[in-house]
Design an enzyme around this catalytic site. Structure first.
Site, short mmCIF file in Angstrom:
data_model
loop_
_atom_site.label_atom_id
_atom_site.label_comp_id
_atom_site.label_asym_id
_atom_site.label_seq_id
_atom_site.Cartn_x
_atom_site.Cartn_y
_atom_site.Cartn_z
NE ARG A 115 -4.16 1.74 0.99
CZ ARG A 115 -5.18 2.03 0.20
NH1 ARG A 115 -5.20 1.66 -1.08
NH2 ARG A 115 -6.22 2.67 0.68
CB THR A 394 -8.95 -0.80 -7.59
OG1 THR A 394 -9.00 0.37 -6.80
CG2 THR A 394 -8.22 -1.89 -6.92
CB THR A 412 -5.73 0.83 -6.74
OG1 THR A 412 -6.63 1.84 -7.18
CG2 THR A 412 -5.21 1.22 -5.36
CG ASN A 414 -7.99 6.50 -4.73
OD1 ASN A 414 -8.80 5.60 -4.50
ND2 ASN A 414 -8.11 7.70 -4.20
CG ASP A 436 -8.42 5.11 -0.44
OD1 ASP A 436 -9.39 5.66 -0.97
OD2 ASP A 436 -7.96 4.02 -0.83
CB SER A 465 -7.28 -0.50 1.23
OG SER A 465 -7.69 -1.14 0.04
N GLY A 486 -13.50 -1.66 -7.29
CA GLY A 486 -14.85 -1.15 -7.03
C GLY A 486 -15.00 -0.38 -5.74
N GLY A 487 -13.89 0.04 -5.13
CA GLY A 487 -13.96 0.85 -3.92
C GLY A 487 -14.73 0.13 -2.83
N1 GLY Z 1 -8.36 3.00 -3.31
C1 GLY Z 1 -9.24 1.93 -3.18
C2 GLY Z 1 -9.07 1.11 -1.96
O1 GLY Z 1 -7.94 1.03 -1.50
O2 GLY Z 1 -9.99 0.52 -1.43
#
Ligand code: GLY
Length: 582
Positions: A115, A394, A412, A414, A436, A465, A486-487
């Site tokens: 990350r 993502t 991702t 983002n 995020d 995330s 898909g967030g």
């Molecule tokens: N940026 C999307 C996530 O990390 O959930």
């Protein structure tokens, strides 16, 4: 762990704010996914290994590595680097992500957290405006939102530690380098999304130069995308390893570009970046083991909590896609997403009660609160603390090799194409992952997820995330490899794929294609995809659910391992997905 008590008025206000912005491209906003008849959808078979990804050239590169005798990790790393060239909307070396690995030989499960990390100069109020209120422009559209990228370090670590040892990093990078240098034909996802996103990106000269025709208009379907600077950067990584990215000329250029654009990243931040090997979170569902991503992703914990709640219902006795089945899924999601908001964050900064959230007896208590006849209002689940945030752009791919190894990888930038900034002279498209974080206690992000103290920005902190790369095992052998972009909707989508495969015995491709629903506690509404029958919607409304059509972007590229071989399920929602088998 003190919960912040929210008044009902504050709660409603948060819910309304939360309705605001889903960061989809205009192309996605126009289009509702229409599922095919599910009995016509079948997995794509393969005998000796498979890569299912959102972009076909990269999937084939991974499959070719398998063909040459590489293991699933070798293939996953090759696909990841290739997608940085072929799928610039989310494939990346300027962003970050999470990888879950099952190694057959030692029956070992590993999670790699790569990350993005906040620079050391990050402060808790960095995304506030002069009026002290959240300034979304700062976190979403400015260089302040750029986190220290983790992908190069994460993929290199995966290869060095868990690859077959048969390939050097330079060999794994070669196909990506060739594609960057020789160019690729603009098609599928780039053709669909670049025209919409180009204006935002062309604020920066190198972004405009990379993604436009000579007349200054964005590249269109059929044009060739050649990435000379990216070739040079990938060659530096091939020659020097991650140091070729995190130190020296490339690092200097990345930092200069970020700082010239108003960001705060330094060469020390880049040099200090470290991916983290973590123990995956583990749960069980009807005799299957669920292995998924731990914090700083909320994905695995929330997924397992939902499945634990569902395990106490006779899902198989309720028809797949029926109001009864969807109702209990919605209610389970609502409760688990509320816990996400309350408890989860970067484990280096937040002490979340993980064991409690993963416990079967905790799920039993949650289940006992579900009324089979009525929706529980989200306001009755007032728990709030801590913060989630996500972006929609993502990408996920799944890999299985002939030796029983499996990789589930989600990474991702983002937003689509990240913040849109290609760092001058590097070809590297940079993320806006720091969006995020929660800008302020009680603020909501682009996905309407409300956040609190635990997810405020801070130096060296990783934003929470939802990415949920997951491997389902039976008797220690992978049976399903799944995940999705898909967030906030990642976790609910992965839940539904797993329930459809395990409870409803659906072909994995039909499970992936089936229309999905989503509830994230706040806002108190069920999002649903076209294809859910009208009588089911009527029944859900009668139970008190507020229904909103349109779920947005997801692509749950999955693989089932069956007694008869592998079945690949490229998600039909996005153009260009491919199951490359061998
Ligand atoms: N940026 C999307 C996530 O990390 O959930």
């Amino acid at each position: 762990m003190t919960a912040i008590a929210l008044s009902r008025r504050t709660f409603v206000a948060l819910g309304l704010v939360a309705l605001a912005a889903w960061p989809a491209t205009a192309q996605e906003q126009r289009r509702f996914y229409a599922p095919p008849p599910l009995d016509t959808v079948h997995g794509i078979p393969a005998e000796n290994g498979m890569v299912v990804a959102q972009e076909k050239l990269a999937a084939r590169i991974g499959a070719d590595i398998l063909r040459q005798g590489g293991n699933a990790v070798d293939a996953a790393v090759a696909t990841g680097f290739a997608m940085a060239v072929t799928y610039p909307r989310a494939g990346n070396i300027g962003g970050g992500g999470f990888m879950v690995i099952h190694l057959a030989e030692h029956n070992e499960d590993i999670a790699i957290d790569y990350r993005e990390t906040a620079p050391q100069a990050a402060t808790r109020d960095m995304f506030l405006g002069a009026d002290g209120k959240p300034d979304n422009d700062k976190s979403r559209n400015s260089a302040l939102g750029i986190g220290v990228p983790g992908t190069v370090a994460g993929l290199a670590l995966a290869l060095a530690k868990y690859g077959s040892g048969q390939f050097t990093l330079a060999q794994i990078l070669k196909p990506a380098i060739d594609l960057a240098r020789d160019g690729i034909v603009v098609t599928d996802d780039i053709a669909d999304t670049l025209p919409d996103m180009y204006k935002r990106m062309s604020r920066w000269p190198d972004s405009a130069k990379t993604f436009s025709r000579t007349d200054g208009t964005p590249l269109h379907e059929g044009d060739r995308l050649v990435q000379g600077d990216l070739t040079t950067t990938l060659l530096a990584i091939a020659e020097q390893g991650p140091r070729g990215f995190y130190e020296g000329a490339v690092a200097d250029k990345l930092v200069k570009a970020v700082r010239d654009a108003g960001g705060i990243m330094t060469t020390d931040d880049l040099k200090a970046y470290q991916p983290v090997i973590r123990t995956p979170v583990r749960g069980s569902y009807r005799g299957y083991d669920i292995v998924s991503m731990p914090q700083p992703s909320s994905g695995g914990i929330v997924l397992i909590e939902i499945l634990n709640i569902l395990e106490g219902f006779a899902m198989a006795d309720m028809k797949q896609g029926s109001a009864a089945s969807l109702h209990v899924m919605i209610e389970a999601m609502k409760r688990a997403y509320a816990d996400r908001a309350r408890y989860l964050g970067d484990p280096a900064f937040v002490d979340a009660p993980t064991q409690l959230l993963l416990a079967k007896n905790y799920a039993a208590k949650q289940r006992a609160g579900i009324d089979l006849a009525r929706a529980t209002p989200s306001a009755d689940l007032l728990v709030a603390k801590a913060a989630p945030r996500e972006g929609s752009n993502t990408t996920h791919y799944s890999v299985v090799d002939s030796r029983g190894n499996a990789v589930s990888n989600t990474y991702t930038l983002n937003f689509p194409y990240g913040v849109g900034l290609v760092a001058e002279g590097t070809g590297v498209l940079l993320n806006n992952e720091l969006d995020d974080f929660t800008a302020a206690v009680g603020a909501s992000n682009a996905f309407g997820l409300v956040g609190f103290e635990a997810n405020l920005p801070g130096p060296g902190k990783r934003p929470l995330s939802s990415m949920s790369p997951t491997i389902v095992l039976k008797d220690n052998k992978p049976v399903l490899v799944t995940g999705t972009p898909g967030g906030s909707r990642i976790i609910s989508a992965v839940t539904q794929v797993i329930v459809d495969v395990i409870d409803y015995r659906m072909d994995v491709a039909a499970a992936v294609a089936a229309p999905r629903i989503h509830h994230q506690w706040l806002p108190d509404e069920v999002r649903y995809e076209t294809g859910i029958p009208g009588d089911v919607l009527t029944e859900l409304r009668a139970k008190g659910h507020k229904l909103v059509e349109g779920l947005g972007y997801s692509s749950a590229n999955s693989i089932a391992v069956t007694p008869h071989g592998l079945l690949g399920a490229p998600d039909p929602r996005t153009r260009g997905t491919e199951a490359a088998g061998q």
